[in-house]
Design a protein around this motif. Structure first.
Motif, PDB file in Angstrom:
ATOM      1  N   LYS A 137      -4.366 102.616 108.014  1.00 36.50           N
ATOM      2  CA  LYS A 137      -4.709 103.664 108.992  1.00 36.50           C
ATOM      3  C   LYS A 137      -3.442 104.273 109.590  1.00 36.50           C
ATOM      4  CE  LYS A 137      -9.119 101.569 110.407  1.00 36.50           C
ATOM      5  NZ  LYS A 137      -9.827 100.878 111.503  1.00 36.50           N
ATOM      6  N   LEU A 138      -2.514 103.401 109.943  1.00 37.72           N
ATOM      7  CA  LEU A 138      -1.268 103.878 110.546  1.00 37.72           C
ATOM      8  C   LEU A 138      -0.470 104.725 109.551  1.00 37.72           C
ATOM      9  CD1 LEU A 138       0.832 104.058 112.703  1.00 37.72           C
ATOM     10  CD2 LEU A 138       1.516 101.716 112.236  1.00 37.72           C
ATOM     11  N   LEU A 139      -0.473 104.321 108.295  1.00 38.19           N
ATOM     12  CA  LEU A 139       0.263 105.085 107.283  1.00 38.19           C
ATOM     13  C   LEU A 139      -0.322 106.490 107.129  1.00 38.19           C
ATOM     14  CD1 LEU A 139       0.893 102.353 104.559  1.00 38.19           C
ATOM     15  CD2 LEU A 139       2.550 103.355 106.140  1.00 38.19           C
ATOM     16  N   LYS A 140      -1.633 106.630 107.299  1.00 30.19           N
ATOM     17  CA  LYS A 140      -2.262 107.957 107.224  1.00 30.19           C
ATOM     18  C   LYS A 140      -1.778 108.848 108.380  1.00 30.19           C
ATOM     19  CE  LYS A 140      -6.477 106.479 104.824  1.00 30.19           C
ATOM     20  NZ  LYS A 140      -7.942 106.286 104.920  1.00 30.19           N
ATOM     21  N   ILE A 141      -1.621 108.243 109.548  1.00 30.41           N
ATOM     22  CA  ILE A 141      -1.135 109.010 110.701  1.00 30.41           C
ATOM     23  C   ILE A 141       0.310 109.453 110.468  1.00 30.41           C
ATOM     24  CG2 ILE A 141      -0.571 108.860 113.155  1.00 30.41           C
ATOM     25  CD1 ILE A 141      -2.907 106.884 113.412  1.00 30.41           C
ATOM     26  N   ILE A 142       1.136 108.516 109.981  1.00 27.05           N
ATOM     27  CA  ILE A 142       2.529 108.855 109.709  1.00 27.05           C
ATOM     28  C   ILE A 142       2.617 109.948 108.654  1.00 27.05           C
ATOM     29  CG2 ILE A 142       4.690 107.962 108.720  1.00 27.05           C
ATOM     30  CD1 ILE A 142       4.079 105.302 110.079  1.00 27.05           C
ATOM     31  N   ASP A 143       1.750 109.883 107.649  1.00 27.44           N
ATOM     32  CA  ASP A 143       1.749 110.903 106.597  1.00 27.44           C
ATOM     33  C   ASP A 143       1.413 112.276 107.180  1.00 27.44           C
ATOM     34  OD1 ASP A 143       1.802 111.595 103.702  1.00 27.44           O
ATOM     35  OD2 ASP A 143      -0.281 112.127 104.079  1.00 27.44           O
ATOM     36  N   GLU A 144       0.515 112.322 108.135  1.00 29.45           N
ATOM     37  CA  GLU A 144       0.144 113.586 108.793  1.00 29.45           C
ATOM     38  C   GLU A 144       1.362 114.166 109.518  1.00 29.45           C
ATOM     39  OE1 GLU A 144      -3.001 114.979 108.791  1.00 29.45           O
ATOM     40  OE2 GLU A 144      -2.241 116.739 109.866  1.00 29.45           O
ATOM     41  N   ILE A 145       2.115 113.303 110.199  1.00 28.63           N
ATOM     42  CA  ILE A 145       3.303 113.767 110.921  1.00 28.63           C
ATOM     43  C   ILE A 145       4.383 114.217 109.935  1.00 28.63           C
ATOM     44  CG2 ILE A 145       5.114 113.081 112.545  1.00 28.63           C
ATOM     45  CD1 ILE A 145       3.095 110.994 113.647  1.00 28.63           C
ATOM     46  N   GLU A 146       4.540 113.471 108.843  1.00 27.07           N
ATOM     47  CA  GLU A 146       5.560 113.809 107.844  1.00 27.07           C
ATOM     48  C   GLU A 146       5.320 115.192 107.226  1.00 27.07           C
ATOM     49  OE1 GLU A 146       8.483 111.847 107.824  1.00 27.07           O
ATOM     50  OE2 GLU A 146       8.221 111.384 105.699  1.00 27.07           O
ATOM     51  N   LYS A 147       4.049 115.525 107.020  1.00 25.69           N
ATOM     52  CA  LYS A 147       3.715 116.796 106.376  1.00 25.69           C
ATOM     53  C   LYS A 147       3.917 117.983 107.317  1.00 25.69           C
ATOM     54  CE  LYS A 147       0.254 114.929 103.166  1.00 25.69           C
ATOM     55  NZ  LYS A 147      -1.200 114.831 102.881  1.00 25.69           N
ATOM     56  N   ASN A 148       3.713 117.749 108.617  1.00 27.29           N
ATOM     57  CA  ASN A 148       3.735 118.872 109.566  1.00 27.29           C
ATOM     58  C   ASN A 148       4.519 118.522 110.825  1.00 27.29           C
ATOM     59  OD1 ASN A 148       1.552 120.552 108.136  1.00 27.29           O
ATOM     60  ND2 ASN A 148       0.516 118.596 108.461  1.00 27.29           N
TER      61      ASN A 148
END
Length: 220
Positions: free
Chosen positions: A192-203
């Motif tokens: 779950k946390l990795l999905k949040i980090i991925d969202e921040i990384e993209k935008n």
């Protein structure tokens, strides 16, 4: 006087201010004026002005909290990969007060450590320390590499959001200055946390990113 807005994109040499603001990362002063020395986004905090780069090779600085991996050892020190063009060095004397006879029984090649930068000399030799509370070897968890805007977003600008993410995902997270994040928790929570980090990384500079991330957290 400021010549830019907070979070404005600037180029190297862009005039930022002619006031007495403190110099942060990515800035320099010349003839009483403050300029950007890189392409990035302006960040104003208290009396300091910085430019956060889009792309960044980590350059060690005194006091930085970093994550490193041991790549070799000698009788007197360990060489540490610190996700930089420079290696860091941890002296065996760092452990003398622990009364250990064999230092290699404590720290081995491939171990991952939480450290601080103790000194960077004129030829960029990086001395590291583990002599502070909470520093030392990781015995569990995963490490992910992220871009500098994500490091800034999670560690400096939005500490409350960092805490909120950990609380809602039931994980522990340490964001290091050298572009590495340590995460520990149950597998499903780490995902779950990795999905949040991925969202921040993209935008990383997306408008209302904080609200977007908060919404994602609440809907996990």
């Amino acid at each position: 006087m400021l010549f830019v807005d907070n979070k404005q994109i600037v180029l190297p040499g862009h005039l930022l201010a002619d006031s007495d603001l403190k110099l942060g990362r990515g800035t320099f002063r010349e003839n009483g004026k403050i300029f950007s020395n890189m392409t990035g986004i302006v960040y104003l905090e208290s009396e300091t002005i910085s430019v956060i780069p889009f792309k960044y090779t980590y350059k060690p600085k005194y006091g930085d909290l970093i994550i490193g991996k041991v790549v070799s050892s000698s009788y007197s020190s360990w060489t540490i990969n610190i996700n930089s063009i420079y290696h860091g060095y941890l002296s065996a004397s760092e452990l003398y007060d622990k009364n250990e006879q064999n230092m290699n029984q404590i720290i081995n090649v491939k171990d991952v450590l939480l450290l601080r930068v103790a000194n960077v000399d004129e030829i960029n030799r990086v001395k590291l320390t583990i002599r502070s509370h909470g520093l030392g070897k990781f015995n569990q968890g995963v490490i992910v590499r992220v871009k500098q805007p994500t490091v800034h977003f999670l560690s400096e600008e939005n500490a409350f959001l960092n805490n909120m993410i950990q609380e809602y995902t039931c994980t522990d997270m340490i964001v290091a200055k050298n572009g590495l994040i340590w995460i520990n928790g149950l597998k499903e929570n780490v995902e779950k946390l990795l999905k949040i980090i991925d969202e921040i990384e993209k935008n990383p500079f997306k408008h209302n990113l904080i609200k977007i991330v908060q919404s994602k957290i609440m809907n996990l």
